[in-house]
Design a protein around this motif. Structure first.
Motif, PDB file in Angstrom:
ATOM      1  N   LYS A  15       0.832  -1.213   0.000  1.00  0.00           N
ATOM      2  CA  LYS A  15       0.000   0.000   0.000  1.00  0.00           C
ATOM      3  C   LYS A  15       0.864   1.260   0.000  1.00  0.00           C
ATOM      4  O   LYS A  15       0.699   2.151  -0.825  1.00  0.00           O
ATOM      5  CB  LYS A  15      -0.904   0.035   1.250  1.00  0.00           C
ATOM      6  CG  LYS A  15      -1.967  -1.042   1.277  1.00  0.00           C
ATOM      7  CD  LYS A  15      -2.870  -0.910   2.508  1.00  0.00           C
ATOM      8  CE  LYS A  15      -2.175  -1.219   3.813  1.00  0.00           C
ATOM      9  NZ  LYS A  15      -1.723  -2.619   3.944  1.00  0.00           N
ATOM     10  N   THR A  16       1.767   1.320   0.990  1.00  0.00           N
ATOM     11  CA  THR A  16       2.578   2.535   1.134  1.00  0.00           C
ATOM     12  C   THR A  16       3.470   2.724  -0.092  1.00  0.00           C
ATOM     13  O   THR A  16       3.602   3.840  -0.613  1.00  0.00           O
ATOM     14  CB  THR A  16       3.406   2.449   2.430  1.00  0.00           C
ATOM     15  OG1 THR A  16       2.495   2.284   3.527  1.00  0.00           O
ATOM     16  CG2 THR A  16       4.226   3.709   2.654  1.00  0.00           C
ATOM     17  N   ASP A  39      -1.983   6.045   8.603  1.00  0.00           N
ATOM     18  CA  ASP A  39      -1.590   4.838   9.329  1.00  0.00           C
ATOM     19  C   ASP A  39      -0.807   5.228  10.581  1.00  0.00           C
ATOM     20  O   ASP A  39       0.213   5.907  10.483  1.00  0.00           O
ATOM     21  CB  ASP A  39      -0.722   3.964   8.415  1.00  0.00           C
ATOM     22  CG  ASP A  39      -0.406   2.615   9.045  1.00  0.00           C
ATOM     23  OD1 ASP A  39      -0.654   2.447  10.259  1.00  0.00           O
ATOM     24  OD2 ASP A  39       0.091   1.747   8.323  1.00  0.00           O
ATOM     25  N   SER A  43       4.363   4.627   8.256  1.00  0.00           N
ATOM     26  CA  SER A  43       5.391   4.202   7.290  1.00  0.00           C
ATOM     27  C   SER A  43       5.668   5.288   6.252  1.00  0.00           C
ATOM     28  O   SER A  43       6.814   5.562   5.918  1.00  0.00           O
ATOM     29  CB  SER A  43       4.948   2.953   6.528  1.00  0.00           C
ATOM     30  OG  SER A  43       4.594   1.951   7.416  1.00  0.00           O
ATOM     31  N   ASP A 129      -2.727   7.197   2.143  1.00  0.00           N
ATOM     32  CA  ASP A 129      -2.287   5.854   2.541  1.00  0.00           C
ATOM     33  C   ASP A 129      -3.048   5.473   3.807  1.00  0.00           C
ATOM     34  O   ASP A 129      -3.194   6.293   4.716  1.00  0.00           O
ATOM     35  CB  ASP A 129      -0.773   5.889   2.837  1.00  0.00           C
ATOM     36  CG  ASP A 129      -0.203   4.495   3.057  1.00  0.00           C
ATOM     37  OD1 ASP A 129      -0.827   3.503   2.647  1.00  0.00           O
ATOM     38  OD2 ASP A 129       0.907   4.401   3.642  1.00  0.00           O
TER      39      ASP A 129
END
Ligand SMILES: Nc1ncnc2c1ncn2[C@@H]1O[C@H](COP(=O)(O)OP(=O)(O)OP(=O)(O)O)[C@@H](O)[C@H]1O
Ligand SMILES: [Mg+2]
Length: 264
Positions: A15-16, A39, A43, A129
């Motif tokens: 995802k990131t 998040d 990250s 994100d």
């Protein structure tokens, strides 16, 4: 301003990496891009050189005003990044407490939409994100975006996670005027493994309508870029992973254009 979110309830699926790679490619084209880290692990925030354990202001501050966002607050939280065209709304570890607090109170689902409305003229693109769990952050991401990108790792357990994500999406769609368009992106593809090939085959069989037909290969340059704190295209414009993300971006932009023409 076009807002895209990257989400999947499964962890470690890219995802990131997908959010940062797409943001980097848009920024390379001269677009002003805002990346939003929802998040609590931060990250993406770490990726761009900020420490989510140390930050005293972050997206968490947006959630501390009874669901409203005071004028100017979103702009006050912005950080610069290693790319001149990318701004960051960072996460911080304190965001983890959000799920507990607001679960009890409700009314926090549109905080990110409201924050982005304050920045409408400053950015052409926003990439959000989100964490690998269903909670206030993910609900905010889904409510704020016009296009969802679901990275799916091409391995055996991936399809369960995808089912769960599509279920969440169907639930969220009940409170939207129009269903949220989504694109499934096969990631971490390794053509030498049976698991990768099988997963891709199943995705093509069961999710054809929402699937990007190509895939993002395993490419260690993507990991190297995150260690260096630069977007992948800044490290190597022609890395296999970057070429794949460039193709994905072309696909997403074409889709987005089609949708706009249908509406117009
Ligand atoms: N295509 C790829 N090739 C090689 N490594 C990759 C690729 N995509 C992601 N990675 C690496 O895999 C790890 C997990 O990727 P990433 O952090 O993007 O996943 P995530 O879905 O955001 O994880 P989380 O659920 O923990 O937020 C990272 O170390 C990242 O550098
Ligand atoms: Mg992540």
């Amino acid at each position: 301003m076009r807002v895209w979110a990257v989400a999947n309830q499964k962890g470690g699926v890219g995802k990131t990496t997908t959010a940062v790679a797409l943001a980097g490619l848009l920024a390379d084209q001269g677009q002003k891009v805002l990346v939003v880290d929802l998040d609590p692990h931060g990250s993406m925030t770490s990726y761009f050189g900020q420490d989510p354990d140390q930050l005293t202001s972050s997206v968490f501050n947006l959630f501390q005003h009874n669901g409203q966002v005071p004028e100017g607050l979103a702009a006050a939280l912005l950080k610069e990044t290693s790319h001149p065209n990318i701004g960051l709304l960072p996460s911080s570890t304190s965001l983890a407490t959000l799920e507990r607090q607001s679960a009890a109170q409700g009314g926090y689902g549109l905080v990110i939409s409201r924050a982005l409305a304050q920045l409408w003229n400053d950015y052409q693109f926003v990439i959000i994100d989100s964490p690998p769990l269903l909670g206030v952050s993910m609900i905010n991401a889904l409510a704020a975006c016009e296009q969802l990108i679901i990275p799916v790792q091409t391995e055996f357990l991936a399809l369960k996670g995808l089912e769960r994500m599509v279920h969440t999406l169907n639930m969220v769609n009940r409170s939207r005027k129009q269903a949220l368009p989504y694109t499934i992106v096969p990631t971490l593809f390794d053509r030498r493994t049976q698991a990768s090939l099988n997963t891709l085959r199943l995705l093509r069989r069961d999710y054809a309508e929402h699937l990007w037909q190509a895939y993002i290969p395993i490419d260690t340059k993507l990991r190297d870029a995150s260690l260096a704190g630069v977007v992948p295209s800044q490290l190597d414009q022609n890395a296999r992973g970057v070429l794949a993300y460039r193709a994905l971006l072309r696909f997403l932009l074409a889709q987005s254009l089609n949708r706009r023409e249908q509406v117009a």
